[in-house]
Design a protein around this motif. Structure first.
Motif, PDB file in Angstrom:
ATOM      1  N   GLU A 236      -6.100  11.820   2.452  1.00 15.99           N
ATOM      2  CA  GLU A 236      -7.336  11.025   2.424  1.00 15.99           C
ATOM      3  C   GLU A 236      -8.210  11.276   3.641  1.00 15.99           C
ATOM      4  O   GLU A 236      -9.386  10.938   3.647  1.00 15.99           O
TER       5      GLU A 236
ATOM      6  N   SER B 291       0.323  11.492   0.749  1.00 10.99           N
ATOM      7  CA  SER B 291      -0.847  11.019   0.026  1.00 10.99           C
ATOM      8  C   SER B 291      -1.893  10.476   1.005  1.00 10.99           C
ATOM      9  O   SER B 291      -3.086  10.791   0.920  1.00 10.99           O
ATOM     10  N   MET B 292      -1.439   9.672   1.969  1.00  6.26           N
ATOM     11  CA  MET B 292      -2.379   9.082   2.938  1.00  6.26           C
ATOM     12  C   MET B 292      -3.013  10.157   3.817  1.00  6.26           C
ATOM     13  O   MET B 292      -4.191  10.066   4.162  1.00  6.26           O
TER      14      MET B 292
ATOM     15  N   TYR C 138       0.823  -1.207   0.000  1.00  5.14           N
ATOM     16  CA  TYR C 138       0.000   0.000   0.000  1.00  5.14           C
ATOM     17  C   TYR C 138       0.863   1.265   0.000  1.00  5.14           C
ATOM     18  O   TYR C 138       0.458   2.299  -0.500  1.00  5.14           O
TER      19      TYR C 138
ATOM     20  N   ASP D 229       1.885   1.620  -3.552  1.00  4.94           N
ATOM     21  CA  ASP D 229       0.726   2.070  -4.308  1.00  4.94           C
ATOM     22  C   ASP D 229       0.533   3.581  -4.152  1.00  4.94           C
ATOM     23  O   ASP D 229       0.323   4.293  -5.132  1.00  4.94           O
ATOM     24  N   HIS D 230       0.636   4.075  -2.917  1.00 11.52           N
ATOM     25  CA  HIS D 230       0.502   5.524  -2.696  1.00 11.52           C
ATOM     26  C   HIS D 230       1.646   6.296  -3.356  1.00 11.52           C
ATOM     27  O   HIS D 230       1.470   7.429  -3.787  1.00 11.52           O
ATOM     28  N   TYR D 231       2.831   5.677  -3.380  1.00 12.78           N
ATOM     29  CA  TYR D 231       4.001   6.335  -4.007  1.00 12.78           C
ATOM     30  C   TYR D 231       3.785   6.467  -5.511  1.00 12.78           C
ATOM     31  O   TYR D 231       4.000   7.523  -6.099  1.00 12.78           O
TER      32      TYR D 231
ATOM     33  N   ALA E   5       4.211   8.944   0.023  1.00 12.37           N
ATOM     34  CA  ALA E   5       3.108   8.077   0.448  1.00 12.37           C
ATOM     35  C   ALA E   5       2.465   8.602   1.724  1.00 12.37           C
ATOM     36  O   ALA E   5       1.240   8.568   1.869  1.00 12.37           O
TER      37      ALA E   5
ATOM     38  N   ASN F  78       0.857   5.876  -7.194  1.00 18.28           N
ATOM     39  CA  ASN F  78      -0.457   6.440  -7.548  1.00 18.28           C
ATOM     40  C   ASN F  78      -0.935   7.349  -6.422  1.00 18.28           C
ATOM     41  O   ASN F  78      -1.887   7.024  -5.709  1.00 18.28           O
ATOM     42  N   PRO F  79      -0.276   8.467  -6.257  1.00 21.25           N
ATOM     43  CA  PRO F  79      -0.631   9.323  -5.120  1.00 21.25           C
ATOM     44  C   PRO F  79      -2.064   9.841  -5.232  1.00 21.25           C
ATOM     45  O   PRO F  79      -2.511  10.204  -6.316  1.00 21.25           O
ATOM     46  N   ARG F  80      -2.780   9.830  -4.089  1.00 24.17           N
ATOM     47  CA  ARG F  80      -4.164  10.322  -4.049  1.00 24.17           C
ATOM     48  C   ARG F  80      -4.149  11.840  -3.912  1.00 24.17           C
ATOM     49  O   ARG F  80      -3.281  12.403  -3.247  1.00 24.17           O
TER      50      ARG F  80
END
Lengths: 416, 130
Positions: B74, B70-71, B8, B11-13, B67, B15-17
């Motif tokens: 959220e 990004s988290m 995860y 993934d955040h790295y 990451a 595909n940053p949100r």
């Protein structure tokens, strides 16, 4: 390892002199030290020399009349003579500083303030470490001088085509002997004569060269040469500035206070002869003594051997890293061991250099990651950060293998 | 440390949100970690009640800094600026999981520093997150 070359046997022998290399990491891994361009490890002889000074003859130098003060003074000045011989100058031309950075600052303030004015130019290169850039920016700000730069191309080589134009009207060329990020060796034998012909003085930042290449300042024909002990097996906090005697004689003092004076009255002072004129206050006595022992160790191994050994290890590393291209590993800079000083910058796919370094650390492999104090070079090349491995006399093929295995682990973790 | 690089996080790295920019942010803040050059910018859209309506971040840096930023984004929408300003280091560490070494703590906290300074409006008012 299937074949054992002479240099590997010797590197194995050399490693025994460096106690830190025998200490496992917290995770129980062998310490694979590939960050000597940041600071080198220290042999027993240097550590013992520091210890002996503090345990046996700790005293201030130059004016004490008692036995241990005389012994400390002799050791301190004897170290100066050995470091001077190591780079091919006389002791009277070697000023102790804290490090190469302070040596460059000494020149920028003392020589620079007295000799550089509005309209003058100072020529640097685009690969300089901040230590050979920021002091000249500040000098330019103080004096109204301008800075110019010898360009570096995308292969990491200096572009000398327009050199004579760049040198026109220059008071000083300040140039790294070996670049710290890409390891590029500056072709000083082609550059210095042209600077001379243009009437510019030449300062060479030797922080990455003096530890690795045979250096002879008279053959280089430079006016200043700056280097640090800690990158060449010596202690931190001590470095040296070589300057031609006549230039040192003419330069005004930099830092002032005790030890650098001849006579002091309330209203005025006269100054000591060089090099002491530039060594205000109590020097790093233990550091200087340790520096002397460090260059003895290097001279004993032989700079010619060290250079050949590093070329071979660098060649092996370039070859092994090229095999990792399938994982997205990309090496920057000249890929010819003859052209670089045991330094390899790289990136692994889309993995940030800091993450690479963190994962390598779990395998006991120490590398550097970031901008390596060359932010303008990184900006120019369009790199956010690079990972950098650097080699020294105690590294061998096992270290290269450990680097490659750790990089393979990083590639696995990042699913490259 | 290798425990840290879980799927995860990667993934955040990659595909940053909430990555990018707002058209008309109410407040913004930006900071970098001068040691490694990691850089993060946070943009917030805040309504008249002081509630965060939208958020974007941008920047460049290691997996840990990107990451964790990004988290963070959220969990910001619907929060008051006061609540954002009170976010803690522990909350970030809970988000990103275990295994941050002391040398990388500054990377993990960069997003929080910037987000909080956007909420507070003054970077200098906040002590180091070491």
């Amino acid at each position: 390892m299937t074949t054992l070359h002479l240099s590997e046997r010797s590197a194995v022998e050399i490693r025994k002199d460096f106690p830190i290399l025998a200490r496992p990491t917290v995770r129980g891994k062998r310490l694979v030290y590939l960050d000597s361009a940041a600071t080198s490890q220290k042999p027993n002889s240097v550590i013992d020399a520091l210890d002996a000074y503090y345990r046996e003859y700790n005293a201030n130098i130059h004016r004490g009349v008692y036995e241990i003060a005389a012994r400390a003074t002799e050791a301190f000045e004897n170290a100066r003579a050995r470091v001077a011989r190591f780079i091919g100058c006389s002791p009277g031309e070697l000023v102790w500083t804290r490090n190469a950075t302070e040596a460059i600052n000494l020149v920028a303030y003392s020589w620079g303030n007295a000799n550089v004015g509005p309209g003058d130019a100072i020529l640097l290169t685009e690969m300089e470490h901040h230590s050979n850039l920021v002091p000249w920016q500040l000098l330019a700000n103080r004096t109204g001088a301008t800075l110019r730069f010898i360009p570096i191309d995308e292969r990491g080589e200096l572009v000398l085509d327009g050199l004579d134009d760049l040198l026109d009207g220059c008071k000083l060329l300040a140039i790294a002997h070996v670049g710290n990020t890409l390891g590029t060796i500056a072709p000083l034998e082609r550059i210095v004569p042209r600077a001379r012909a243009a009437g510019a003085l030449v300062l060479v930042d030797g922080a990455q060269a003096a530890p690795h290449l045979p250096v002879d300042v008279s053959a280089l024909d430079c006016d200043f040469y700056a280097f640090s002990a800690h990158k060449m097996l010596g202690p931190t906090g001590i470095g040296a500035l070589y300057a031609k005697r006549a230039i040192l004689e003419a330069m005004p003092p930099f830092l002032s206070g005790g030890d650098m004076i001849r006579t002091v009255e309330y209203g005025r002072s006269t100054f000591n002869d060089p090099p002491w004129k530039f060594e205000a206050g109590t020097s790093n006595i233990a550091g200087a003594i340790g520096f002397g022992v460090a260059v003895d160790y290097l001279a004993d191994v032989g700079l010619g051997w060290i250079r050949e050994h590093e070329k071979r290890i660098t060649g092996v590393a370039l070859e092994r890293l090229a095999a990792l291209e399938r994982t997205g590993l990309h090496v920057y800079g000249p890929k010819d061991p003859d052209r670089i000083g045991g330094v390899i910058s790289f990136n692994l796919g889309d993995v940030h250099a800091h993450d690479v370094a963190s994962i390598l650390d779990t395998e006991g492999v120490c590398i550097r990651a970031g901008h390596h104090c060359t932010m303008p070079l990184m900006d120019k090349m369009g790199w956010h950060a690079t990972a950098r491995a650097s080699f020294y006399l105690y590294n061998d093929e096992d270290d290269v293998e450990a680097l490659v295995r750790a990089l393979e682990k990083a590639a696995r973790i990042f699913k490259l | 440390m290798d425990d840290f690089y879980r799927d995860y996080i990667l993934d955040h790295y990659r595909n940053p949100r909430n990555f990018g920019h707002l058209e008309a942010p109410t407040v913004t803040a930006e900071d970098l970690n001068p040691l490694c050059g990691d850089r993060i910018r946070m943009e917030l859209l805040v309504d008249a009640d002081g509630t965060v309506k939208d958020v974007r971040f941008s920047g460049k840096g290691c997996a840990i800094s990107q990451a964790s930023a990004s988290m963070l984004t959220e969990n910001v929408r619907g929060k008051s600026l006061e609540a954002v300003a009170k976010l803690t280091k522990e909350a970030v560490l809970e988000n990103v999981g275990i295994g941050i070494s002391p040398t990388r703590m500054k990377c993990a906290m960069l997003g929080l520093r910037v987000l909080k300074s956007a909420a507070i409006g003054s970077l200098a008012a906040w002590p180091d997150e070491e």
